[in-house]
Motif scaffolding. Sequence first.
Motif, PDB file in Angstrom:
ATOM      1  N   ARG A 119      -1.319   1.701   6.741  1.00 58.20           N
ATOM      2  CA  ARG A 119      -1.648   0.686   5.792  1.00 58.20           C
ATOM      3  C   ARG A 119      -1.870   1.633   4.943  1.00 58.20           C
ATOM      4  O   ARG A 119      -2.487   2.438   4.656  1.00 58.20           O
ATOM      5  N   CYS A 120      -1.885   0.674   3.897  1.00 57.93           N
ATOM      6  CA  CYS A 120      -2.108   1.405   2.336  1.00 57.93           C
ATOM      7  C   CYS A 120      -3.293   0.033   1.876  1.00 57.93           C
ATOM      8  O   CYS A 120      -3.266  -1.588   2.198  1.00 57.93           O
ATOM      9  N   MET A 121      -4.291   0.601   1.730  1.00 61.79           N
ATOM     10  CA  MET A 121      -5.784  -0.640   1.853  1.00 61.79           C
ATOM     11  C   MET A 121      -6.197  -0.357   0.324  1.00 61.79           C
ATOM     12  O   MET A 121      -6.942  -1.723   0.990  1.00 61.79           O
ATOM     13  N   ASN A 122      -5.095  -0.800  -0.646  1.00 59.32           N
ATOM     14  CA  ASN A 122      -5.303  -1.011  -1.510  1.00 59.32           C
ATOM     15  C   ASN A 122      -4.483  -1.781  -2.680  1.00 59.32           C
ATOM     16  O   ASN A 122      -4.042  -1.868  -3.480  1.00 59.32           O
ATOM     17  N   ASP A 123      -3.535  -2.254  -1.010  1.00 58.00           N
ATOM     18  CA  ASP A 123      -2.252  -2.327  -1.509  1.00 58.00           C
ATOM     19  C   ASP A 123      -2.132  -3.613  -2.657  1.00 58.00           C
ATOM     20  O   ASP A 123      -3.113  -4.639  -2.354  1.00 58.00           O
ATOM     21  N   GLY A 124      -1.621  -4.109  -3.258  1.00 62.39           N
ATOM     22  CA  GLY A 124      -1.498  -5.248  -4.744  1.00 62.39           C
ATOM     23  C   GLY A 124      -0.012  -5.816  -3.664  1.00 62.39           C
ATOM     24  O   GLY A 124       0.137  -6.825  -4.709  1.00 62.39           O
ATOM     25  N   THR A 125       0.574  -5.448  -3.342  1.00 60.25           N
ATOM     26  CA  THR A 125       1.720  -6.153  -3.575  1.00 60.25           C
ATOM     27  C   THR A 125       2.081  -6.886  -1.764  1.00 60.25           C
ATOM     28  O   THR A 125       1.687  -8.218  -1.496  1.00 60.25           O
ATOM     29  N   ILE A 126       1.646  -6.216  -0.583  1.00 57.37           N
ATOM     30  CA  ILE A 126       1.130  -6.392   1.204  1.00 57.37           C
ATOM     31  C   ILE A 126       0.247  -6.293   0.860  1.00 57.37           C
ATOM     32  O   ILE A 126      -0.858  -5.664   0.632  1.00 57.37           O
ATOM     33  N   PRO A 127      -1.381  -7.497   1.322  1.00 63.63           N
ATOM     34  CA  PRO A 127      -2.450  -7.870   0.954  1.00 63.63           C
ATOM     35  C   PRO A 127      -2.667  -6.699   2.074  1.00 63.63           C
ATOM     36  O   PRO A 127      -2.277  -6.792   3.185  1.00 63.63           O
ATOM     37  N   PRO A 128      -3.542  -5.573   2.268  1.00 66.89           N
ATOM     38  CA  PRO A 128      -4.081  -4.481   3.678  1.00 66.89           C
ATOM     39  C   PRO A 128      -4.046  -5.140   4.404  1.00 66.89           C
ATOM     40  O   PRO A 128      -3.953  -5.265   5.942  1.00 66.89           O
TER      41      PRO A 128
END
Length: 236
Positions: free
Chosen positions: A185-194
């Motif tokens: 998981r990428c927790m600051n993701d701006g494309t797929i909400p974390p």
Amino acid sequence: MANILLIHGAAHGAWCWRDVIPRLGDLGHTVRAIDLPSHGQDPTPYSQVTLDSYADAILDALDEPAVVVAHSMGGYPATLAAERAPDLFQRLIYLCAYVPAPGLSLAERRMQAPRQPLLPAVRMTKDRKGWSADPALAPGIFYQDCPPETVAFALERLSIQATQPTSVPVTTGENYARVPRSYIRCMNDGTIPPEFQVTMTADWPLDSVHEMQCGHSPFFADPAGLSALIDTILQN
């Protein structure tokens, strides 16, 4: 050490792994990245691309069993490939990627998220068979925590993303069920909400889910950290 195949996401190409490949190599792994049809150096017209052709490209690249790392949209064709040839997948690692749900295309799966940060940047082609990312909005959605030089490098290489691969569901069964899987998981993701990445993996074993404090492109934002995490996953 592992044989690793890297699969890019929507509108990207093998080029997005440029900073990860040498780092994984330094850790002792054999690493390759491919262009899916119509991406990067592949000449296929986007209007002819299908989810099946994406999955076929992945399987064609697997001349021996490997660990497959799939980013974002790449989660769908990688899942389909794993269902078709599970013995070629030593492990499937989803990197802030869409995990297929029964009966749902990727487009439908995406709409289950509580927010749709990508949609304002989508610019459809006239034939409605593809879309491109608005270059004014793409940096903040894909690369908000990436170095400026890297952002410029990426914006020059983004391609049209075919819509057909995101319009059909992936059906999985016993084959896919026996493929070892992990999720980053990428927790600051701006494309797929974390929070949606959390939802997609809510029922996964805790030791199969990992987190990075970065945006949607960890291969640019933190290639050393991503490589180290992949290495750690493969050692456990």
